[in-house]
Design a protein around this motif. Structure first.
Motif, PDB file in Angstrom:
ATOM      1  N   GLY A  67      17.750  75.303 -26.536  1.00  0.00           N
ATOM      2  CA  GLY A  67      16.694  74.549 -25.871  1.00  0.00           C
ATOM      3  C   GLY A  67      16.350  73.257 -26.322  1.00  0.00           C
ATOM      4  N   LYS A  68      15.424  72.471 -25.616  1.00  0.00           N
ATOM      5  CA  LYS A  68      14.842  71.114 -26.267  1.00  0.00           C
ATOM      6  C   LYS A  68      13.532  71.425 -26.537  1.00  0.00           C
ATOM      7  N   ARG A  69      13.021  70.453 -27.576  1.00  0.00           N
ATOM      8  CA  ARG A  69      11.810  70.432 -27.997  1.00  0.00           C
ATOM      9  C   ARG A  69      11.365  69.087 -28.368  1.00  0.00           C
ATOM     10  N   GLY A  70      10.811  68.523 -27.267  1.00  0.00           N
ATOM     11  CA  GLY A  70      10.503  66.793 -27.523  1.00  0.00           C
ATOM     12  C   GLY A  70      11.841  66.356 -27.575  1.00  0.00           C
ATOM     13  N   ARG A  71      12.029  65.241 -28.627  1.00  0.00           N
ATOM     14  CA  ARG A  71      13.188  64.608 -28.503  1.00  0.00           C
ATOM     15  C   ARG A  71      14.396  65.160 -29.342  1.00  0.00           C
ATOM     16  N   VAL A  74      17.143  72.118 -29.920  1.00  0.00           N
ATOM     17  CA  VAL A  74      16.927  73.523 -30.493  1.00  0.00           C
ATOM     18  C   VAL A  74      18.498  73.963 -30.651  1.00  0.00           C
ATOM     19  N   THR A  85      17.527  79.013 -36.605  1.00  0.00           N
ATOM     20  CA  THR A  85      17.110  78.174 -35.512  1.00  0.00           C
ATOM     21  C   THR A  85      16.621  76.842 -36.399  1.00  0.00           C
ATOM     22  N   ILE A  87      15.830  72.696 -35.398  1.00  0.00           N
ATOM     23  CA  ILE A  87      15.583  71.343 -34.391  1.00  0.00           C
ATOM     24  C   ILE A  87      15.889  70.147 -34.943  1.00  0.00           C
ATOM     25  N   ARG A  89      17.609  66.145 -34.349  1.00  0.00           N
ATOM     26  CA  ARG A  89      17.579  65.209 -33.320  1.00  0.00           C
ATOM     27  C   ARG A  89      19.229  64.747 -32.871  1.00  0.00           C
TER      28      ARG A  89
END
Length: 98
Positions: A67-71, A74, A85, A87, A89
């Motif tokens: 998935g994506k979370r902000g910029r 994941v 997991t 996060i 960039r």
């Protein structure tokens, strides 16, 4: 005696250093890649960008985008028997070749 350092980038002198001709800002093509859910990615830390940098133990590992979370993106990475997991960039990711 000097106390041993346990910092986030401890003992990364060769791991997180660029070669002479690759120093500076990396190309934009690395940032503009669209990662789809389920795509395999390689974690290759770019030491000139500190934001969104994963821990050095994940450098060179392959994970799956979930998935994506902000910029950030994941990524699930298998570490031994466990799944982690992260996060991260896009500066520190590249599409997997294998």
């Amino acid at each position: 005696m000097v106390k041993k350092s346990h910092g986030y980038r401890a003992r990364t002198r060769s791991l997180m250093s660029k070669r002479v001709r690759t120093r500076g800002i990396s190309s934009l093509s690395r940032l503009l890649v669209d990662y789809e859910v389920g795509q395999r990615v390689d974690i290759v830390i770019n030491p000139s960008v500190h934001k969104g940098m994963p821990h050095r133990r994940y450098h060179g590992r392959t994970g799956v985008v979930t998935g994506k979370r902000g910029r950030g993106i994941v990524v699930d990475v298998k570490l031994g028997k466990m799944m982690r997991t992260l996060i991260i960039r896009p500066d520190h990711l590249q599409p997997s070749r294998g």
